[in-house]
Design a protein around this motif. Sequence first.
Motif, mmCIF file in Angstrom:
data_model
loop_
_atom_site.group_PDB
_atom_site.id
_atom_site.type_symbol
_atom_site.label_atom_id
_atom_site.label_comp_id
_atom_site.label_asym_id
_atom_site.label_seq_id
_atom_site.Cartn_x
_atom_site.Cartn_y
_atom_site.Cartn_z
ATOM 1 N N LEU A 65 69.269 41.897 -3.340
ATOM 2 C CA LEU A 65 69.632 43.271 -3.029
ATOM 3 C C LEU A 65 67.567 43.997 -3.464
ATOM 4 O O LEU A 65 67.770 45.007 -2.776
ATOM 5 C CB LEU A 65 70.975 43.651 -4.358
ATOM 6 C CG LEU A 65 71.842 43.516 -4.099
ATOM 7 C CD1 LEU A 65 72.746 43.455 -5.432
ATOM 8 C CD2 LEU A 65 71.802 43.880 -2.554
ATOM 9 N N GLU A 84 69.488 43.495 2.945
ATOM 10 C CA GLU A 84 71.185 43.875 3.281
ATOM 11 C C GLU A 84 72.386 43.193 3.809
ATOM 12 O O GLU A 84 73.388 43.224 3.160
ATOM 13 C CB GLU A 84 70.648 44.605 5.043
ATOM 14 C CG GLU A 84 70.839 46.199 4.882
ATOM 15 C CD GLU A 84 70.234 46.944 6.489
ATOM 16 O OE1 GLU A 84 69.500 47.095 6.551
ATOM 17 O OE2 GLU A 84 71.471 46.265 7.439
ATOM 18 N N PHE A 88 73.592 43.040 0.274
ATOM 19 C CA PHE A 88 74.243 44.180 0.201
ATOM 20 C C PHE A 88 76.119 43.817 0.288
ATOM 21 O O PHE A 88 77.055 44.605 -0.258
ATOM 22 C CB PHE A 88 73.519 45.055 0.297
ATOM 23 C CG PHE A 88 74.452 46.598 0.113
ATOM 24 C CD1 PHE A 88 74.556 47.144 -1.182
ATOM 25 C CD2 PHE A 88 74.728 47.726 0.833
ATOM 26 C CE1 PHE A 88 74.463 48.203 -1.583
ATOM 27 C CE2 PHE A 88 75.933 48.172 0.466
ATOM 28 C CZ PHE A 88 75.364 49.259 -0.894
ATOM 29 N N LYS A 89 76.034 43.591 1.648
ATOM 30 C CA LYS A 89 77.173 43.565 2.485
ATOM 31 C C LYS A 89 78.178 42.568 1.920
ATOM 32 O O LYS A 89 79.424 43.253 1.947
ATOM 33 C CB LYS A 89 76.860 43.732 3.938
ATOM 34 C CG LYS A 89 78.074 43.265 4.920
ATOM 35 C CD LYS A 89 78.134 42.901 6.850
ATOM 36 C CE LYS A 89 76.914 43.517 7.319
ATOM 37 N NZ LYS A 89 77.157 42.507 8.385
ATOM 38 N N VAL A 106 80.006 44.382 -1.452
ATOM 39 C CA VAL A 106 80.920 45.385 -0.608
ATOM 40 C C VAL A 106 81.966 44.514 -0.241
ATOM 41 O O VAL A 106 83.027 45.466 -0.715
ATOM 42 C CB VAL A 106 79.532 46.195 0.205
ATOM 43 C CG1 VAL A 106 81.258 47.209 1.107
ATOM 44 C CG2 VAL A 106 78.877 47.579 -0.633
#
Lengths: 106, 257
Positions: free
Chosen positions: B37, B42, B45-46, B49
């Motif tokens: 991170l 990304e 991060f995805k 989430v």
Amino acid sequence: MLTCREVTELAGDHLDRESCTGAGLQVQLHLALCPPCRLFVHQLARTVELVRRVEGPAPDPETEGRLLKAFRAAAECQPQPLSEPLSVMPDAPDPSPSSGTPIPRG
Amino acid sequence: MRWQALTTPGQAAQHAIPINFIGTTRVTEPDPLLERLLAKDETAFKALVRRHHGMMVSVARSFVGSHAIAEEVAQDTWLAVIDGLPRFEGRSTLKNWIFAILANKARTRAEREGRIPNFAAVDGDPPETVDPNGFAPDGSWAVPPVAWEELDPERIVAGRQLMAHAADLLDGLPAAQRSVVVLRDFEGLEPEDARRILGVSEANQRVLLHRGRSRIRNGLMALLARSPGQGHNARQRSISKKVNNDGNAGPRDVTLY
Ligand SMILES: [Zn+2]
């Protein structure tokens, strides 16, 4: 002697750790003697395992897109947040000469 | 340009700006996800989430009541997480930190909406005088548990994976029970961390967790009792995604304990 109801509550809370406290030993003693409680605790453990593997509802694509965009934007505008030591450090030694004046000995 | 990943213990502690969060879990090893991170990955991060967002909404809903507001709170939390990541000390786990931010935001929002975010009362949970597990008043079993088949998460029962049923049962729990079960069992937070994040006493958390788990267990029990004979070829069925509703009951693979 703990009741079955008490045992299920105590044992449930200590499912994932060895409990060697007084209460834990009482629970273990009860479980050794009580098949229904043993079965219950086993089922509760299986339930917890199942919950651990549940998949939470995914964010909708629009939300996910917006969050990724924010992540990207932050990455671009914070190129070097902390690679340099901060100028104000509460625990940094103060190297200034004025404070380094030797205390005269007498 | 890469962000400097401050995950070496000690070094991170010296250079990071203290950031307010609560958490008692001490992290001894660098978290590879956190490093990714901080390196602006990304994909990482995805994944983060997708793993947590739904459950964050679920926990926020316990505070604010409405799903729409809970969704806003969760999204606000992600923005705060993005903002705070470079300063995250790594002294608590990432999950701990995220949920602590979420709870703070949800609490503030609930207050603004005129709700009292008191976890002991927020529930709409009737005080259960009759224990859902069927105990007699003297604390002995009125209805002793019956052995069930092993719970294969991918097993198909009533047309869906057992895991999906479990997700529904979790989602249907009374608010406070749901939050405690999410934090403890889904997210795997330590009791003390979950307790502080939700602002419940140790005793309350124990009761809420027990009731929540018990309700899910009872729900699974009822489900399994209604669908005899669907356990045997669960794996093959889940792989082929073919749902067997022909009622042709096969032998039950009952495991006794
Ligand atoms: Zn018993």
